[in-house]
Design a protein around this motif. Structure first.
Motif: not given
Length: 446
Positions: A370-376, A381-388, A407-418
């Motif tokens: 749905x949206x990407x935001x940040x710096x540095x 990366x905000x994930x949505x079921x419906x963009x509208x 599985x692909x070798x990346x250790x992620x940080x997730x929070x809520x739907x992001x």
């Protein structure tokens, strides 16, 4: 006669430990934070170097979490490890009442990065008690009680810090007095029916000022804000917002505390995140990136006016390990290495040249974004079921994404739907590109 009970841990002491062995030992004895204990499946980590970690079975992962967004200088940086080793051999510990040259140098290097008019640091054990003590200072100096913070925020898990927090973790811990919450600017999910960044900023500032007025401005000691809310979604403030908060604070004699615990020390491509905005706080709280989390440490950078208020008045706060020499040594080495190796500049370049355009390209490709935001090296990366409708994806979807990334070798940080894209600030262009490629593949599985 004593009957000896078999100890599985002892049986494994001299054996090669597998992921399963370590996970079993951990869940048997360790009580984990923010978790229901019965279904935990922690990923064991055996070692790390730079932007990479590996488990006990030998699988390597790009660390795009920086753990809890703190290994800004990466894992096992030799200068920081060496400084801790040297300090422990010279003087392993000393009480905070004594003068200590390593502690003094750590404080000097921190204040060197602060704006003009900041010459003192109160060291703490981490970010939560940094915010706790900043609140205490503001209340004592102003003689007022209330602290205004945002609903979308996280300030730590001690008494006042958790109540200043806005997310769900505040609710079962809501014991401290004198806390008021407001909505901050967040255009993607605006609470103010705004359609532009300028509208969002102006309306959020109006909302803040009206809350102050209706609470009674003479009762408000401090406004406490994360410069860029981190765990709440890496919500970069729109133009004019932080400067407007500063003006409101000045108008009503309120102390402005900027929480730089997650955003500070290279994370946003600046020494302090507020360096990119037209604002000067009264108190700055920090932790995490100041020493990349190698030893627990945090602190409050205190403006001269507030520090001088305690020249003849006792400050009623202290910690056994305030300015612990091992922590101080790690701060000195971390900040020195960051300056010598251009780490702040690297984070800014990676954000501008790789993550910014790369994540924008992923948003064009994947409808789930749905949206990407940040710096540095601080992106969401905000994930949505419906963009509208902007309906967030559910927890099961985030769970599938995490599994695909691991599985692909990346250790992620997730929070809520992001998904938060937060590797160490030393991440290379190749590693950043590799991480984006893995995220691209994982998103395709959704």
């Amino acid at each position: 006669m004593t009957t000896l009970i078999p100890n599985p841990a002892a049986d494994l002491t001299h054996a090669h430990l597998t992921n399963a062995d370590v996970a079993q030992l951990d869940t048997r004895s360790v009580f984990h934070s923010w978790s229901a204990q019965g279904a935990l499946k922690p990923l064991p980590i055996a070692g790390g170097s730079g932007s990479v970690v590996w488990d006990h079975d030998g699988k390597r992962y790009l660390d795009f979490s920086s753990q809890l967004v703190y290994t800004n200088l990466g894992h096992q940086h030799p200068k920081v490890v060496g400084a801790i080793t040297e300090q422990v051999q010279q003087l392993a510990t000393i009480a905070p009442a004594h003068a200590n040259e390593t502690r003094a140098e750590a404080a000097r290097l921190v204040t060197e990065r602060a704006p003009e008019g900041f010459h003192k640091v109160f060291f703490t054990n981490g970010g939560a008690d940094a915010n706790e003590n900043a609140i205490r200072m503001a209340r004592l100096v102003t003689g007022r009680d209330k602290v205004i913070s945002r609903y979308r925020s996280y300030h730590g898990n001690t008494g006042a810090a958790i109540v200043a927090t806005g997310d769900w973790r505040r609710v079962p811990n809501d014991f401290a007095r004198g806390h008021v919450h407001v909505f901050g600017p967040y255009l993607y999910r605006s609470e103010f029916w705004a359609t532009t960044p300028e509208e969002e900023s102006a309306r959020a500032l109006h909302h803040l000022e009206r809350v102050i007025q209706l609470e009674g401005a003479s009762t408000v000691a401090a406004i406490l804000l994360e410069t860029i809310p981190g765990t709440a979604g890496i919500i970069v403030p729109p133009p004019g917002y932080l400067a407007g908060v500063r003006e409101i604070a000045d108008r009503y004699g309120i102390i402005l505390i900027l929480d730089e615990v997650m955003a500070g020390f290279a994370r946003t491509g600046e020494w302090f995140a507020f360096d990119a905005f037209d604002v000067r706080p009264d108190l700055i709280t920090f932790a995490k990136g100041v020493n990349s989390g190698y030893v627990p440490v945090g602190g409050v950078v205190i403006s001269d006016a507030i520090a001088e208020a305690f020249d003849e008045r006792v400050f009623p706060g202290g910690l056994t390990y305030s300015g612990h020499p091992l922590a101080a040594a790690s701060v000195v080495a971390n900040l020195t290495a960051m300056a010598e190796e251009g780490v702040v500049e690297n984070a800014r370049r990676i954000g501008t040249e790789t993550f910014g355009p790369g994540l924008a390209a992923l948003a064009e490709k994947h409808d789930v974004i749905g949206e990407v935001r940040g710096a540095g090296v601080f992106w969401a990366v905000e994930l949505v079921a419906d963009r509208a409708t902007r309906e967030p994806v559910d927890a099961a979807t985030i769970g599938r994404l995490k599994a695909a990334l691991l599985e692909r070798g990346l250790l992620p940080f997730t929070a809520d739907n992001r998904l938060h894209v937060v590797p160490p600030a030393i991440v290379t262009t190749d590693e950043a590109a590799q991480g984006l490629a893995i995220i691209d593949e994982a998103l395709a599985t959704l």
